[in-house]
Scaffold this active site. Structure first.
Site, PDB file in Angstrom:
ATOM      1  CE  LYS A 156      17.466  15.430  38.206  1.00 18.28           C
ATOM      2  NZ  LYS A 156      16.135  15.232  37.675  1.00 18.28           N
ATOM      3  CG  ASP A 185      14.363  15.380  44.835  1.00 20.78           C
ATOM      4  OD1 ASP A 185      13.713  16.080  44.031  1.00 20.78           O
ATOM      5  OD2 ASP A 185      14.199  14.158  44.931  1.00 20.78           O
ATOM      6  CG  HIS A 186      13.484  20.625  41.496  1.00 19.47           C
ATOM      7  ND1 HIS A 186      14.206  19.796  40.680  1.00 19.47           N
ATOM      8  CD2 HIS A 186      12.253  20.720  40.944  1.00 19.47           C
ATOM      9  CE1 HIS A 186      13.443  19.424  39.672  1.00 19.47           C
ATOM     10  NE2 HIS A 186      12.256  19.963  39.811  1.00 19.47           N
ATOM     11  CE  LYS A 190       8.051  20.402  41.415  1.00 15.65           C
ATOM     12  NZ  LYS A 190       7.917  21.545  40.514  1.00 15.65           N
ATOM     13  CD  GLU A 224       9.230  15.966  32.069  1.00 12.88           C
ATOM     14  OE1 GLU A 224       9.768  17.026  31.727  1.00 12.88           O
ATOM     15  OE2 GLU A 224       9.856  14.926  32.288  1.00 12.88           O
ATOM     16  CG  ASP A 243      16.125  12.891  34.482  1.00  8.14           C
ATOM     17  OD1 ASP A 243      17.059  13.499  35.043  1.00  8.14           O
ATOM     18  OD2 ASP A 243      15.259  13.455  33.794  1.00  8.14           O
ATOM     19  CG  HIS A 248      12.244  14.344  41.021  1.00  5.92           C
ATOM     20  ND1 HIS A 248      13.085  15.090  41.803  1.00  5.92           N
ATOM     21  CD2 HIS A 248      12.577  14.629  39.741  1.00  5.92           C
ATOM     22  CE1 HIS A 248      13.897  15.800  41.023  1.00  5.92           C
ATOM     23  NE2 HIS A 248      13.604  15.523  39.764  1.00  5.92           N
ATOM     24  CE  LYS A 348      12.746  13.948  29.849  1.00 12.16           C
ATOM     25  NZ  LYS A 348      12.192  15.137  30.507  1.00 12.16           N
TER      26      LYS A 348
HETATM   27  P1  NAP Z   1      24.772  24.218  31.851  1.00  9.48           P
HETATM   28  O1  NAP Z   1      23.777  25.174  31.322  1.00  9.48           O
HETATM   29  O2  NAP Z   1      25.523  23.347  30.895  1.00  9.48           O
HETATM   30  O3  NAP Z   1      25.825  25.070  32.689  1.00  9.48           O
HETATM   31  C1  NAP Z   1      27.073  24.574  33.098  1.00  9.48           C
HETATM   32  C2  NAP Z   1      27.855  25.684  33.776  1.00  9.48           C
HETATM   33  O4  NAP Z   1      29.107  25.168  34.189  1.00  9.48           O
HETATM   34  C3  NAP Z   1      28.139  26.883  32.885  1.00  9.48           C
HETATM   35  O5  NAP Z   1      28.022  28.040  33.654  1.00  9.48           O
HETATM   36  C4  NAP Z   1      29.581  26.659  32.468  1.00  9.48           C
HETATM   37  O6  NAP Z   1      30.145  27.900  32.112  1.00  9.48           O
HETATM   38  C5  NAP Z   1      30.148  26.068  33.753  1.00  9.48           C
HETATM   39  N1  NAP Z   1      31.385  25.289  33.593  1.00  9.48           N
HETATM   40  C6  NAP Z   1      31.611  24.256  32.732  1.00  9.48           C
HETATM   41  N2  NAP Z   1      32.881  23.810  32.885  1.00  9.48           N
HETATM   42  C7  NAP Z   1      33.448  24.549  33.860  1.00  9.48           C
HETATM   43  C8  NAP Z   1      34.735  24.566  34.480  1.00  9.48           C
HETATM   44  N3  NAP Z   1      35.707  23.708  34.130  1.00  9.48           N
HETATM   45  N4  NAP Z   1      34.961  25.468  35.455  1.00  9.48           N
HETATM   46  C9  NAP Z   1      34.001  26.338  35.828  1.00  9.48           C
HETATM   47  N5  NAP Z   1      32.768  26.369  35.307  1.00  9.48           N
HETATM   48  C10 NAP Z   1      32.498  25.492  34.322  1.00  9.48           C
HETATM   49  O7  NAP Z   1      24.143  23.236  32.942  1.00  9.48           O
HETATM   50  P2  NAP Z   1      22.813  23.473  33.822  1.00  9.48           P
HETATM   51  O8  NAP Z   1      21.637  23.094  33.007  1.00  9.48           O
HETATM   52  O9  NAP Z   1      22.855  24.826  34.413  1.00  9.48           O
HETATM   53  O10 NAP Z   1      22.967  22.345  34.937  1.00  9.48           O
HETATM   54  C11 NAP Z   1      23.867  22.461  36.006  1.00  9.48           C
HETATM   55  C12 NAP Z   1      23.565  21.360  37.034  1.00  9.48           C
HETATM   56  O11 NAP Z   1      22.248  21.533  37.532  1.00  9.48           O
HETATM   57  C13 NAP Z   1      23.620  19.951  36.454  1.00  9.48           C
HETATM   58  O12 NAP Z   1      24.105  19.073  37.440  1.00  9.48           O
HETATM   59  C14 NAP Z   1      22.154  19.643  36.156  1.00  9.48           C
HETATM   60  O13 NAP Z   1      21.875  18.259  36.173  1.00  9.48           O
HETATM   61  C15 NAP Z   1      21.476  20.357  37.326  1.00  9.48           C
HETATM   62  N6  NAP Z   1      20.079  20.738  37.064  1.00  9.48           N
HETATM   63  C16 NAP Z   1      19.773  21.636  36.067  1.00  9.48           C
HETATM   64  C17 NAP Z   1      18.442  22.016  35.869  1.00  9.48           C
HETATM   65  C18 NAP Z   1      18.063  23.042  34.809  1.00  9.48           C
HETATM   66  O14 NAP Z   1      16.902  23.457  34.782  1.00  9.48           O
HETATM   67  N7  NAP Z   1      18.969  23.469  33.962  1.00  9.48           N
HETATM   68  C19 NAP Z   1      17.433  21.473  36.668  1.00  9.48           C
HETATM   69  C20 NAP Z   1      17.779  20.570  37.669  1.00  9.48           C
HETATM   70  C21 NAP Z   1      19.102  20.230  37.864  1.00  9.48           C
HETATM   71  P3  NAP Z   1      31.487  28.064  31.217  1.00  9.48           P
HETATM   72  O15 NAP Z   1      31.280  27.255  29.982  1.00  9.48           O
HETATM   73  O16 NAP Z   1      31.609  29.529  30.972  1.00  9.48           O
HETATM   74  O17 NAP Z   1      32.613  27.566  32.058  1.00  9.48           O
END
Ligand code: NAP
Length: 503
Positions: A156, A185-186, A190, A224, A243, A248, A348
Site C-alpha cells: 500500500k 492490506d496487512h 491479522k 492511534e 491512509d 483497512h 492519530k
Molecule cells: P523505506 O524505508 O523508505 O525504503 C525504501 C526502499 O526502497 C529502500 O530499501 C531503498 O533503498 C529502496 N529504493 C529507493 N529507490 C530505489 C531505486 N531507484 N531502486 C531500487 N531500490 C530503491 O520505505 P518503507 O517504509 O520500507 O516502505 C516501503 C513500502 O511499503 C511503501 O510503499 C510503504 O507505503 C509500504 N509500507 C511500509 C510500512 C512500514 O512499516 N514501513 C507499512 C506498510 C506499508 P536504497 O536507498 O538503498 O535504494
C-alpha cells in the site's frame, strides 16, 4: 488460512530490501515462518536496493531487524545461521535496465538450481512511484512470464485516488494476470480479523441476528496514540482518509457487512466483499456536510511528554490542510443493512491505540423491570477487539448477586490470551505464506480497490478543494474533534472504547 503445507522451491525477490518494511515486518515474518517449518525446503530470499552491500552485511542488517522487531524476540543463533544461508543481496536500481539485467541473471541461477516448478515472488516494498518501473521491467525482462508460478506483491498505498489506482491496475493487468497480483492490506492478515470470518460463518446463532431487524448500529474505530513521527512528508500527501479508511477500515466494514459466501474460495469471498462496497450509499454534498468530520491534531501531552502539533512535525506544511483524523457515517443500501448506520473513525495522536468493532443490538421490545432496577441498562453489544487486546466480548444484562434485584451489563469474553497458549502469527507471516501457497483470499482484487476509491472520491475532492478553517481542531491525547462526538450523538449514540488494559 492453511491446514497443511507442501511448498515448491521458492525465490523471493524483495525490492526495497534495505527499507523499513523489510527490516520491521518482512524479515521477521520470513524468519518466523522458517523456524515454525512453514518455509519451502528450498528457498532463496534476494534483497535488492541501490546501495552496495555484501551478502554478509545484508544478513547482519536483517538480523538486527529480526532481533528488534520479531514477536519471538531475538534470533536463535543456530537457526539464524541456517536461515540466512538462503539470504542474498543484489544491488539494483529499479530505474536502470542494466542493473535489472544483472538481477535476472541471479534469479535465473537459483531457478536453474531449484529446478522445474520453482515459484518466484516479487515483493514491491518500495515507494509507490517505483511500482510502475519495476512492473515494466519485470515484463520487459520476461521475469514473471509463468502465470502459475510468478507472483507480484504490491504494498500500500495502491494509488492516491481513483484515477491513479485505475492507471496502476491497467499497467499491471497489461503485463500480468490478475491471479499473479497480490495487493496487500496487512489488516486482512491479522489473526483477529480472520477470526471475524470464523465467528460469523462457523456459528449458527449469529446469522439470524446479523441484520437490520436486530442491529441498531455498528462502529469501527481504529485509533492511534502515535503522531506522524518521521513520516510527515509521506503523510502530507495522504491523510487519514486515504491512509486508513480507503483500505483497512472499509475492508473491516466489508467483512462485517458481507453476505454469507457459498465457499471459502478467494474469488467468492472477494465477490461478496465487493457487493458491500457497491451497495454503500454514494455521498451527496449534503452527506459530506453532515456525515463526515475531519480533524488535525494540535500539540498536547502524551504520557507526561509534550508532543508537537501536526503542523510542527518534520516535513509538514505549517499551513497544512491534511486531516489526521476522519469520522464518517456510512450506509449500506441493501436488504440486510437498510437504515443501519456504520460509524467509522480513525486518527492519530488520540487517547488510546486500539482497533475495535462494536455491534450494538436493538433494545428489548418491552421493559419488564422497574426503572430503579435498571439504572445501568445498556443494549447488548458485541465487541470485537483487534488490537491491542485480542478478544470478542458479548455484553449482556445480568443480575448482580444479592438479595435485591439489580441489573447491570456483564461481559462474556473470548480472550485469546486466556484461551490459547500459542502466540498468534504476525499479519505478514500469514500473508507471506498465503502468497507462497497462491491463496489470494486476503488480498485486494482490482475491483475492490477501485470501488473503495470510487466511494470516497467525493469526500476527498470536497476536503481538498475546501480548506478546513478549523484546523487544528483537537489536542493530542483527546478522542478527536468535538464534531466527531456530535456526528454520532445526533443519532443518540456515543463512541465506544474499552477501558485501558493495565497489564
Ligand atoms: P523505506 O524505508 O523508505 O525504503 C525504501 C526502499 O526502497 C529502500 O530499501 C531503498 O533503498 C529502496 N529504493 C529507493 N529507490 C530505489 C531505486 N531507484 N531502486 C531500487 N531500490 C530503491 O520505505 P518503507 O517504509 O520500507 O516502505 C516501503 C513500502 O511499503 C511503501 O510503499 C510503504 O507505503 C509500504 N509500507 C511500509 C510500512 C512500514 O512499516 N514501513 C507499512 C506498510 C506499508 P536504497 O536507498 O538503498 O535504494
Amino acid at each position: 488460512m492453511k491446514t497443511s503445507i507442501s511448498l515448491s522451491p521458492t525465490i523471493i525477490v524483495i525490492f526495497g530490501g534495505t527499507g523499513d518494511l523489510n527490516l520491521r515486518k518482512l524479515a521477521p515474518a520470513l524468519y518466523n515462518l522458517y523456524v515454525e517449518g512453514f518455509m519451502p525446503e528450498k528457498f532463496a530470499i534476494i534483497g535488492t536496493a541501490r546501495r552496495p552491500l555484501t551478502n554478509e552485511k545484508f544478513r547482519d542488517t536483517l538480523m538486527d531487524g529480526v532481533n528488534s522487531f520479531s514477536r519471538t524476540g531475538k534470533v536463535n543463533k543456530e537457526k539464524w545461521e541456517k536461515f540466512s544461508e538462503n539470504v542474498h543481496y543484489n544491488p539494483t536500481d529499479v530505474k536502470d535496465s542494466a542493473s535489472f539485467d544483472e538481477l535476472k541473471v541471479v534469479v535465473d541461477k537459483f531457478k536453474d538450481e531449484f529446478g522445474a516448478g520453482t515459484q518466484i515472488l516479487f515483493y514491491l516494498a518500495v515507494s509507490p512511484d517505483l511500482f510502475p518501473p519495476i512492473a515494466k521491467r519485470l515484463a520487459k525482462f520476461k521475469m514473471a512470464e509463468n502465470e502459475d508460478n510468478c507472483r507480484i506483491v504490491v504494498e500500500k498505498p495502491f494509488g492516491k485516488d481513483l484515477e491513479t489506482a485505475r492507471e496502476l491496475n491497467a499497467l499491471l493487468k497489461e503485463r500480468f494476470k490478475e491471479k499473479q497480483i497480490y495487493r496487500i492490506d496487512h489488516y486482512l492478515g491479522k489473526e483477529t480479523v480472520q477470526n471475524i470470518m470464523a465467528f460469523r460463518f462457523a456459528n449458527s446463532f449469529l446469522e439470524p441476528l446479523w441484520n437490520r431487524n436486530y442491529i441498531d448500529h455498528i462502529q469501527i474505530s481504529v485509533t492511534e496514540q502515535l503522531g506522524v513521527g518521521e513520516r510527515g512528508g509521506y503523510y502530507e500527501g495522504s491523510g487519514a482518509l486515504r491512509d486508513m479508511i480507503q483500505n483497512h477500515l472499509l475492508q473491516l466494514l466489508c467483512i462485517i457487512g458481507m453476505e454469507t459466501p457459498i465457499n471459502f474460495n478467494a474469488d467468492e469471498i472477494r465477490d461478496k466483499k465487493v457487493d458491500v462496497l457497491k451497495a454503500m450509499r454514494p455521498f451527496s454534498a449534503e452527506d459530506i456536510r453532515f456525515n463526515t468530520v475531519r480533524g488535525q491534531y494540535t500539540k498536547g501531552w502524551v504520557e507526561g511528554k509534550e508532543v508537537p502539533g501536526y503542523r510542527h512535525e518534520n516535513g509538514v506544511d505549517p499551513d497544512s490542510n491534511t486531516e489526521t483524523f476522519a469520522a464518517i457515517k456510512f450506509f449500506v443500501d441493501n436488504w440486510r443493512w437498510q437504515g443501519v448506520p456504520f460509524y467509522v473513525r480513525t486518527g492519530k495522536r488520540l487517547f488510546q491505540t486500539s482497533s475495535l468493532i462494536t455491534i450494538q443490538f436493538k433494545d428489548v421490545p418491552h421493559h419488564i423491570f422497574p426503572p430503579a432496577v435498571t439504572e445501568h441498562w445498556q443494549q447488548n453489544r458485541l465487541i470485537i477487539s483487534i488490537q491491542p487486546e485480542m478478544s470478542i466480548r458479548l455484553q449482556v444484562q445480568g443480575k448482580r448477586p444479592g438479595l435485591d434485584m439489580v441489573l447491570n451489563p456483564v461481559d462474556m469474553v473470548f480472550d485469546y490470551k486466556g484461551t490459547y497458549t500459542t502466540q498468534s502469527p504476525e499479519a505478514y507471516e500469514t500473508l507471506l505464506l498465503d502468497v507462497m501457497t497462491g491463496d489470494q483470499t486476503q488480498f485486494m482484487r482490482a475491483d475492490q480497490v477501485e470501488t473503495a476509491w470510487e466511494l470516497l472520491m467525493p469526500v476527498i475532492h470536497a476536503w481538498e478543494t475546501k480548506k478546513s478553517l478549523s484546523f487544528p481542531n483537537y489536542s493530542a491525547d483527546s478522542w478527536g474533534p468535538e464534531d466527531a462526538e456530535a456526528l454520532i450523538a445526533r443519532d443518540g449514540f456515543h463512541w465506544f472504547a474499552l477501558p485501558l488494559n493495565k497489564d
